[in-house]
Write a protein that holds these residues in place. Structure first.
Motif, PDB file in Angstrom:
ATOM      1  N   MET A 130       0.847  -1.191   0.000  1.00 55.75           N
ATOM      2  CA  MET A 130       0.000   0.000   0.000  1.00 55.75           C
ATOM      3  C   MET A 130       0.886   1.247   0.000  1.00 55.75           C
ATOM      4  O   MET A 130       1.890   1.285   0.701  1.00 55.75           O
ATOM      5  CB  MET A 130      -0.879  -0.022   1.267  1.00 55.75           C
ATOM      6  N   PRO A 166       1.963   5.186   0.754  1.00 57.62           N
ATOM      7  CA  PRO A 166       1.725   6.072   1.896  1.00 57.62           C
ATOM      8  C   PRO A 166       0.446   6.875   1.670  1.00 57.62           C
ATOM      9  O   PRO A 166       0.120   7.246   0.537  1.00 57.62           O
ATOM     10  CB  PRO A 166       2.947   6.983   1.904  1.00 57.62           C
ATOM     11  N   VAL A 167      -0.260   7.141   2.741  1.00 56.29           N
ATOM     12  CA  VAL A 167      -1.532   7.833   2.614  1.00 56.29           C
ATOM     13  C   VAL A 167      -1.736   8.740   3.829  1.00 56.29           C
ATOM     14  O   VAL A 167      -1.311   8.419   4.932  1.00 56.29           O
ATOM     15  CB  VAL A 167      -2.686   6.800   2.462  1.00 56.29           C
ATOM     16  N   GLN A 168      -2.349   9.895   3.581  1.00 58.73           N
ATOM     17  CA  GLN A 168      -2.706  10.774   4.692  1.00 58.73           C
ATOM     18  C   GLN A 168      -4.099  10.397   5.191  1.00 58.73           C
ATOM     19  O   GLN A 168      -4.884   9.796   4.463  1.00 58.73           O
ATOM     20  CB  GLN A 168      -2.706  12.235   4.244  1.00 58.73           C
ATOM     21  N   TYR A 169      -4.394  10.798   6.413  1.00 54.83           N
ATOM     22  CA  TYR A 169      -5.706  10.499   7.009  1.00 54.83           C
ATOM     23  C   TYR A 169      -6.145  11.680   7.853  1.00 54.83           C
ATOM     24  O   TYR A 169      -5.361  12.214   8.634  1.00 54.83           O
ATOM     25  CB  TYR A 169      -5.603   9.258   7.896  1.00 54.83           C
ATOM     26  N   LEU A 211     -13.650   8.150   3.179  1.00 53.49           N
ATOM     27  CA  LEU A 211     -13.560   6.863   3.864  1.00 53.49           C
ATOM     28  C   LEU A 211     -14.768   6.677   4.782  1.00 53.49           C
ATOM     29  O   LEU A 211     -15.003   7.479   5.676  1.00 53.49           O
ATOM     30  CB  LEU A 211     -12.263   6.810   4.687  1.00 53.49           C
ATOM     31  N   GLY A 246     -14.532   1.588   5.471  1.00 52.85           N
ATOM     32  CA  GLY A 246     -13.266   1.122   4.906  1.00 52.85           C
ATOM     33  C   GLY A 246     -13.276  -0.324   4.472  1.00 52.85           C
ATOM     34  O   GLY A 246     -12.261  -0.848   3.995  1.00 52.85           O
ATOM     35  N   VAL A 252     -10.224   0.022   1.948  1.00 54.67           N
ATOM     36  CA  VAL A 252      -8.942  -0.397   2.543  1.00 54.67           C
ATOM     37  C   VAL A 252      -8.461  -1.675   1.855  1.00 54.67           C
ATOM     38  O   VAL A 252      -7.275  -1.830   1.542  1.00 54.67           O
ATOM     39  CB  VAL A 252      -9.093  -0.597   4.069  1.00 54.67           C
ATOM     40  N   ASP A 253      -9.385  -2.569   1.575  1.00 53.77           N
ATOM     41  CA  ASP A 253      -9.026  -3.813   0.892  1.00 53.77           C
ATOM     42  C   ASP A 253      -8.481  -3.527  -0.515  1.00 53.77           C
ATOM     43  O   ASP A 253      -7.464  -4.104  -0.932  1.00 53.77           O
ATOM     44  CB  ASP A 253     -10.264  -4.711   0.826  1.00 53.77           C
ATOM     45  N   ARG A 272      -5.006  -2.153  -0.408  1.00 55.18           N
ATOM     46  CA  ARG A 272      -4.035  -3.211  -0.126  1.00 55.18           C
ATOM     47  C   ARG A 272      -3.773  -4.054  -1.376  1.00 55.18           C
ATOM     48  O   ARG A 272      -2.666  -4.553  -1.584  1.00 55.18           O
ATOM     49  CB  ARG A 272      -4.583  -4.092   1.007  1.00 55.18           C
ATOM     50  N   LYS A 273      -4.795  -4.191  -2.217  1.00 54.61           N
ATOM     51  CA  LYS A 273      -4.643  -4.985  -3.443  1.00 54.61           C
ATOM     52  C   LYS A 273      -4.028  -4.180  -4.582  1.00 54.61           C
ATOM     53  O   LYS A 273      -3.827  -4.705  -5.685  1.00 54.61           O
ATOM     54  CB  LYS A 273      -6.017  -5.519  -3.886  1.00 54.61           C
ATOM     55  N   ASP A 276     -11.978  10.698   6.449  1.00 57.91           N
ATOM     56  CA  ASP A 276     -12.935   9.890   7.207  1.00 57.91           C
ATOM     57  C   ASP A 276     -14.212  10.706   7.403  1.00 57.91           C
ATOM     58  O   ASP A 276     -14.197  11.736   8.079  1.00 57.91           O
ATOM     59  CB  ASP A 276     -12.296   9.518   8.555  1.00 57.91           C
ATOM     60  N   ASP A 304       2.053   6.193  10.851  1.00 55.91           N
ATOM     61  CA  ASP A 304       1.747   5.818   9.464  1.00 55.91           C
ATOM     62  C   ASP A 304       0.274   5.409   9.373  1.00 55.91           C
ATOM     63  O   ASP A 304      -0.147   4.438   9.997  1.00 55.91           O
ATOM     64  CB  ASP A 304       2.651   4.646   9.056  1.00 55.91           C
ATOM     65  N   ALA A 305      -0.488   6.164   8.577  1.00 52.51           N
ATOM     66  CA  ALA A 305      -1.934   5.932   8.488  1.00 52.51           C
ATOM     67  C   ALA A 305      -2.270   4.605   7.826  1.00 52.51           C
ATOM     68  O   ALA A 305      -3.418   4.163   7.876  1.00 52.51           O
ATOM     69  CB  ALA A 305      -2.602   7.077   7.733  1.00 52.51           C
ATOM     70  N   ARG A 306      -1.287   3.966   7.185  1.00 50.58           N
ATOM     71  CA  ARG A 306      -1.577   2.691   6.519  1.00 50.58           C
ATOM     72  C   ARG A 306      -1.709   1.533   7.493  1.00 50.58           C
ATOM     73  O   ARG A 306      -2.206   0.466   7.132  1.00 50.58           O
ATOM     74  CB  ARG A 306      -0.448   2.346   5.546  1.00 50.58           C
ATOM     75  N   GLN A 333      -8.246  -9.889   4.397  1.00 50.20           N
ATOM     76  CA  GLN A 333      -9.072  -9.198   3.398  1.00 50.20           C
ATOM     77  C   GLN A 333     -10.570  -9.282   3.724  1.00 50.20           C
ATOM     78  O   GLN A 333     -11.417  -9.172   2.845  1.00 50.20           O
ATOM     79  CB  GLN A 333      -8.793  -9.732   1.990  1.00 50.20           C
ATOM     80  N   LEU A 358      -9.529  -4.771   8.311  1.00 49.53           N
ATOM     81  CA  LEU A 358     -10.020  -3.747   7.387  1.00 49.53           C
ATOM     82  C   LEU A 358     -10.252  -2.417   8.100  1.00 49.53           C
ATOM     83  O   LEU A 358     -10.788  -1.482   7.506  1.00 49.53           O
ATOM     84  CB  LEU A 358     -11.314  -4.215   6.702  1.00 49.53           C
ATOM     85  N   LEU A 407      -8.411   0.753   9.749  1.00 54.73           N
ATOM     86  CA  LEU A 407      -7.129   1.413   9.954  1.00 54.73           C
ATOM     87  C   LEU A 407      -7.041   1.808  11.426  1.00 54.73           C
ATOM     88  O   LEU A 407      -8.045   2.216  12.030  1.00 54.73           O
ATOM     89  CB  LEU A 407      -7.014   2.651   9.065  1.00 54.73           C
ATOM     90  N   GLN A 450      -8.618   4.982  12.417  1.00 53.70           N
ATOM     91  CA  GLN A 450     -10.075   5.049  12.564  1.00 53.70           C
ATOM     92  C   GLN A 450     -10.508   4.739  14.000  1.00 53.70           C
ATOM     93  O   GLN A 450     -11.633   5.061  14.374  1.00 53.70           O
ATOM     94  CB  GLN A 450     -10.762   4.053  11.614  1.00 53.70           C
TER      95      GLN A 450
END
Lengths: 325, 164
Positions: free
Chosen positions: A1, A3-6, A24, A27, A31-32, A35-36, A46, B15-17, B39, B58, B60, B63
């Motif tokens: 995945m 990098p991502v801000q939230y 979001l 998720g 989110v899935d 990841r894919k 959010d 890290d938000a991931r 998944q 699923l 984060l 959240q």
């Protein structure tokens, strides 16, 4: 995945973060897909802190905030009493854990579960990468569309909730930087045509605020039936949302929406027209859904859906016929 | 805003991931929560957020900021644990923490009158605690050893005995 801000949106006005961001909800799908490697947003906004209110409207209808969790909608007394078809449809979807997470807005915006779409590393997909081709066509198409597909895309929309919303004539209230507008659910999803990457009529900078349903005459005689490869926790092969009202034994009004058969909930308008004003015998129901299925174009792997739609619709409506409205 | 994990305040990862699942296991070493499919298909990672069952794979970690997370370590000791052992509700045990977290929340849902897909009358204020109801409500937790019959027995025993 990547990098991502939230961050969390404080208000609807705060919820237009720019094209590289995604809104979001729970998720459970986004989110899935990140990841894919199917989705790579720069940021996640959010929006679960926005309205989750479920409230009766003055016209006898109901308004559901986009952040309402699927489980909260299905458990709400007004939904269960006035729109049991909607409660049943939501409860048919996913698992209890996922329904606790998923929001109404996110449910509407979820992506197809076409395995070729999700396979970013190994499959061609016009929805994921426009113009790259479609490996579903000629591939494993058990879960794919029989209505409204194109040579570019044969994916189905996976939502159960949206099928009931289509039958109930729901409207989607949206907001954008320019103001608010309402999109009938029947016009919310696009058919793939030559742009399967464009799935809804929602603008790129718009957000779903709520879903509104008019008063329903079908509370006493409506149903949602889902046919799938295992008894629970599986996507629909075919589903039927239906409601009927009778007057003197004749169909006064009827709604039939089909799931698992197209890129949008498939409102069976031709079947509805055929049935209205008739006595709903098994033969009449059969003739009506058969008229709808005349426009179906199955793929080599999903021809069974024609018969499955026909039988499921006859079963559901013949049961409802016996239910006092 | 901190995440409360089993009663202890924890700062969310930078890290938000990072998923809630990875934070629990790799950052906090709470390895009771299991990684199955990662998944959203198996339920092995089920935890409670503010008392409701969710999938930590699923979710984060970000959240969960400002919320209360309860893992199997936080539920322990729970009457479902002994009932699972007694009723052979497990073989290898890998799915068991997720099963127990899910079952604990599910019992609360039934007692609150929350319906399921197999509930005949959706407008009824209470729903029965039947075998069919439990099977439907636990369908988000797979057990590849096939201990489902024992799992349902264990849940029904605890629910009927009102020991939770």
């Amino acid at each position: 995945m990547n990098p991502v801000q939230y961050r969390r949106a404080e208000s609807v006005e705060d919820a237009f973060p720019g094209a590289q961001w995604r809104l979001l909800g729970g998720g459970t799908n986004l989110v899935d897909l990140m990841r894919k490697g199917v989705e790579h947003p720069a940021g996640l906004l959010d929006v679960t802190g926005l309205s989750e209110e479920i409230a009766a409207s003055d016209d006898g209808g109901l308004v559901i905030g986009a952040a309402a969790r699927n489980s909260a909608v299905a458990a709400h007394p007004l939904v269960r009493r006035r729109y049991p078809m909607l409660a049943r449809a939501i409860l048919a979807g996913a698992s209890a854990q996922i329904r606790n997470m998923a929001t109404v807005g996110g449910n509407l915006m979820q992506r197809t579960r076409c395995a070729y779409f999700a396979d970013a590393a190994g499959s061609r997909c016009n929805k994921r990468a426009p113009g790259s081709g479609c490996d579903a066509i000629g591939g494993f198409t058990r879960y794919h569309a029989i209505f409204g597909a194109s040579p570019e895309c044969v994916a189905t929309h996976p939502s159960d909730m949206a099928v009931a919303l289509a039958a109930l004539d729901a409207r989607v209230n949206v907001a954008g930087p320019g103001g608010t507008r309402t999109i009938p659910l029947a016009e919310f999803y696009r058919l793939p045509g030559d742009r399967p990457d464009l799935e809804t009529t929602l603008g790129a900078d718009e957000i779903i605020v709520s879903v509104a349903m008019p008063a329903s005459p079908f509370a006493g005689a409506s149903a949602y039936r889902k046919v799938r490869d295992r008894a629970s926790y599986a996507f629909a092969l075919v589903s039927v949302a239906a409601g009927v009202t009778l007057r003197d034994g004749v169909v006064d009004d009827v709604r039939i929406a089909l799931g698992g058969v197209a890129a949008r909930p498939w409102r069976a308008l031709r079947a509805e027209e055929t049935l209205r004003g008739t006595r709903p015998t098994d033969e009449a129901i059969d003739a009506a859904i058969t008229a709808e299925l005349a426009s179906a174009e199955p793929l080599p792997g999903n021809e069974f859906k024609i018969e499955l739609v026909r039988r499921t619709t006859v079963a559901v409506l013949s049961e409802l016929r016996g239910t006092p409205a | 805003m901190d995440i409360t994990v089993n009663g202890t305040a924890v700062a969310p990862p930078d890290d938000a991931r990072v998923s809630l699942l990875d934070m629990l296991r790799d950052h906090l070493h709470l390895t009771g929560t299991k990684v199955g499919c990662n998944q959203g298909a198996c339920g092995a990672c089920t935890v409670l957020i503010d008392g409701r069952r969710v999938l930590s794979c699923l979710t984060l970690a970000a959240q969960a900021a400002g919320r209360e997370v309860t893992t199997i370590e936080g539920l322990d000791p729970h009457p479902l644990q002994a009932a699972f052992v007694e009723r052979d509700g497990l073989q290898c045990g890998y799915c068991t923490p997720g099963q127990i977290c899910a079952a604990a929340a599910m019992i609360d849902e039934v007692r609150a009158g929350v319906p399921s897909y197999v509930t005949a009358d959706l407008s009824a204020e209470s729903v029965p605690f039947s075998r069919d109801e439990v099977r439907e409500r636990m369908s988000g937790n797979l057990c590849r050893c096939g201990a489902h019959n024992g799992i349902v027995d264990a849940i029904l025993e605890v629910a009927d005995g009102s020991t939770v």
